[in-house]
Design a protein around this motif. Structure first.
Motif, mmCIF file in Angstrom:
data_model
loop_
_atom_site.group_PDB
_atom_site.id
_atom_site.type_symbol
_atom_site.label_atom_id
_atom_site.label_comp_id
_atom_site.label_asym_id
_atom_site.label_seq_id
_atom_site.Cartn_x
_atom_site.Cartn_y
_atom_site.Cartn_z
ATOM 1 N N UNK A 189 -5.957 4.491 -15.667
ATOM 2 C CA UNK A 189 -5.109 3.521 -16.402
ATOM 3 C C UNK A 189 -3.592 3.372 -15.653
ATOM 4 N N UNK A 190 -3.255 4.582 -15.052
ATOM 5 C CA UNK A 190 -1.651 4.538 -14.455
ATOM 6 C C UNK A 190 -2.119 3.886 -12.967
ATOM 7 N N UNK A 191 -3.027 3.922 -12.531
ATOM 8 C CA UNK A 191 -3.216 3.095 -10.958
ATOM 9 C C UNK A 191 -3.387 1.650 -11.179
ATOM 10 N N UNK A 192 -4.414 1.185 -12.319
ATOM 11 C CA UNK A 192 -4.351 0.034 -12.470
ATOM 12 C C UNK A 192 -3.148 -0.660 -12.943
ATOM 13 N N UNK A 193 -2.519 0.106 -13.750
ATOM 14 C CA UNK A 193 -1.022 -0.494 -14.037
ATOM 15 C C UNK A 193 -0.278 -0.786 -12.762
ATOM 16 N N UNK A 194 0.050 0.059 -12.109
ATOM 17 C CA UNK A 194 0.742 0.228 -10.945
ATOM 18 C C UNK A 194 0.338 -0.854 -9.699
ATOM 19 N N UNK A 195 -1.246 -0.981 -9.672
ATOM 20 C CA UNK A 195 -1.440 -1.909 -8.775
ATOM 21 C C UNK A 195 -1.014 -3.290 -9.175
ATOM 22 N N UNK A 196 -1.054 -3.631 -10.471
ATOM 23 C CA UNK A 196 -0.609 -4.928 -11.036
ATOM 24 C C UNK A 196 0.907 -5.073 -11.168
ATOM 25 N N UNK A 197 1.616 -4.071 -11.444
ATOM 26 C CA UNK A 197 2.938 -4.103 -11.822
ATOM 27 C C UNK A 197 3.884 -4.374 -10.372
ATOM 28 N N UNK A 198 3.239 -3.659 -9.144
ATOM 29 C CA UNK A 198 4.171 -3.672 -7.984
ATOM 30 C C UNK A 198 3.737 -4.985 -7.015
ATOM 31 N N UNK A 199 2.822 -5.723 -7.509
ATOM 32 C CA UNK A 199 2.173 -6.759 -6.774
ATOM 33 C C UNK A 199 3.283 -7.924 -6.548
ATOM 34 N N UNK A 200 3.895 -8.278 -7.584
ATOM 35 C CA UNK A 200 4.394 -9.540 -7.530
ATOM 36 C C UNK A 200 5.376 -9.774 -6.159
ATOM 37 N N UNK A 201 6.189 -9.040 -5.870
ATOM 38 C CA UNK A 201 6.945 -9.247 -4.678
ATOM 39 C C UNK A 201 6.373 -9.243 -3.398
ATOM 40 N N UNK A 202 5.526 -8.264 -3.110
ATOM 41 C CA UNK A 202 4.754 -8.444 -1.849
ATOM 42 C C UNK A 202 3.882 -9.622 -1.774
ATOM 43 N N UNK A 203 3.136 -10.151 -2.981
ATOM 44 C CA UNK A 203 2.509 -11.506 -3.168
ATOM 45 C C UNK A 203 3.425 -12.633 -2.902
ATOM 46 N N UNK A 259 0.833 -1.335 0.058
ATOM 47 C CA UNK A 259 0.054 -0.076 0.037
ATOM 48 C C UNK A 259 0.828 1.146 0.169
ATOM 49 N N UNK A 260 1.879 1.037 0.773
ATOM 50 C CA UNK A 260 2.790 2.401 0.655
ATOM 51 C C UNK A 260 3.409 2.608 -0.504
ATOM 52 N N UNK A 261 3.791 1.536 -1.347
ATOM 53 C CA UNK A 261 4.655 1.486 -2.442
ATOM 54 C C UNK A 261 3.452 2.097 -3.553
ATOM 55 N N UNK A 262 2.120 1.912 -3.525
ATOM 56 C CA UNK A 262 1.045 2.363 -4.364
ATOM 57 C C UNK A 262 1.004 3.789 -4.070
ATOM 58 N N UNK A 263 1.076 4.221 -2.806
ATOM 59 C CA UNK A 263 0.949 5.734 -2.151
ATOM 60 C C UNK A 263 1.985 6.529 -2.707
ATOM 61 N N UNK A 264 3.385 5.913 -2.790
ATOM 62 C CA UNK A 264 4.475 6.922 -2.998
ATOM 63 C C UNK A 264 4.696 7.080 -4.657
ATOM 64 N N UNK A 265 4.339 5.853 -5.371
ATOM 65 C CA UNK A 265 4.098 6.049 -6.847
ATOM 66 C C UNK A 265 2.941 7.011 -7.264
ATOM 67 N N UNK A 266 1.906 6.847 -6.663
ATOM 68 C CA UNK A 266 0.734 7.685 -7.219
ATOM 69 C C UNK A 266 1.093 9.311 -6.753
ATOM 70 N N UNK A 267 1.705 9.535 -5.656
ATOM 71 C CA UNK A 267 2.067 10.792 -5.102
ATOM 72 C C UNK A 267 2.813 11.378 -6.348
ATOM 73 N N UNK A 268 4.060 10.635 -6.946
ATOM 74 C CA UNK A 268 4.860 11.021 -7.720
ATOM 75 C C UNK A 268 4.215 11.446 -9.015
ATOM 76 N N UNK A 269 3.105 10.433 -9.523
ATOM 77 C CA UNK A 269 2.664 10.713 -10.532
ATOM 78 C C UNK A 269 1.678 12.130 -10.647
ATOM 79 N N UNK A 270 0.879 12.178 -9.437
ATOM 80 C CA UNK A 270 -0.048 13.228 -9.347
ATOM 81 C C UNK A 270 1.143 14.513 -9.689
ATOM 82 N N UNK A 271 1.987 14.633 -8.815
ATOM 83 C CA UNK A 271 2.818 15.886 -8.764
ATOM 84 C C UNK A 271 3.465 16.130 -10.229
ATOM 85 N N UNK A 272 3.753 15.076 -11.080
ATOM 86 C CA UNK A 272 4.021 15.355 -12.412
ATOM 87 C C UNK A 272 2.965 15.861 -12.971
#
Length: 224
Positions: A198-212, A94-107
């Motif tokens: 689209x960004x959020x869905x991509x990140x949700x899937x892309x960063x899930x393998x290691x925690x899973x 969840x923190x990974x999603x929050x960090x990447x989403x924050x950077x995307x929104x700032x951009x």
């Protein structure tokens, strides 16, 4: 003031900006290193409350550092999972999603005009002209323009399959060289060619393998 003096002034402003940014990134890298060292402790009944506070503070710091380009925030998330195992994997995710989403929104919030001035400061006139050209366009028009002017064969493919390219970029080893996850997310936001869903869905899937994988198999593959 002559044209040469004006050019010199612009050049010095660009140099100062680079130096300030570099100093900030170095400082944040030291913060990340100190955070990793703070996670090296023993868990005992007598320090349980302190451990809990340290974990929550480290998780919040991880999300913030992950949003910053060229700062190795991901190591904090890995350290948390190695130390605490599967129970912390969901929080790190969840923190990974929050960090990447924050950077995307700032951009996305950075005005194109700011990028144009920055490009001009660094004498990137062609880049400045491109930014001025795409500023009034919507997402589809920007994509069409970028594809039409792409001189390299693989760039149109990357633009058409940009969500797949984003997922690969977030997971490829060595992405720290292009800013890490935070830098990639920031560029994605600045480009304005990714929709927020689209960004959020991509990140949700892309960063899930290691925690899973940590949830299913434990942390042996992280520390091995």
């Amino acid at each position: 003031m002559t044209e040469a003096d004006l050019a010199t002034g612009i050049r010095w402003r660009a140099i100062v900006k680079v130096l300030v940014l570099a100093a900030l990134l170095v400082l944040l890298n030291f913060v990340a290193r100190d955070a990793l060292e703070a996670l090296d402790f023993k868990i005992r009944p007598s320090n349980e409350d302190a451990v809990h506070r340290t974990i929550m503070a480290s998780a919040a710091l991880y999300a913030l550092l992950l949003a910053v380009p060229f700062v190795p925030g991901a190591e904090i998330g890995i350290a948390l999972m190695v130390m605490l195992g599967p129970p912390i994997a969901v929080l790190v995710y969840l923190c990974t999603l929050a960090g990447l989403s924050t950077s995307f929104v700032i951009g996305r919030l950075i005005p194109i005009s700011v990028l144009v001035r920055l490009a001009l400061d660094f004498r990137l006139d062609q880049t400045a002209r491109l930014l001025e050209a795409i500023e009034p366009l919507n997402q589809n028009q920007r994509l069409d323009l970028l594809i039409s002017i792409s001189s390299k064969r693989f760039l149109p493919w990357l633009l058409r399959y940009r969500y797949l390219a984003l997922a690969v970029a977030l997971n490829v080893p060595g992405n720290y060289l292009v800013g890490g996850g935070g830098g990639i997310a920031l560029i994605a936001g600045v480009s304005r060619v990714y929709t927020i869903p689209g960004f959020l869905l991509t990140v949700v899937l892309a960063v899930s393998p290691v925690p899973l994988a940590v949830l299913i198999f434990g942390t042996g593959f992280l520390s091995g």
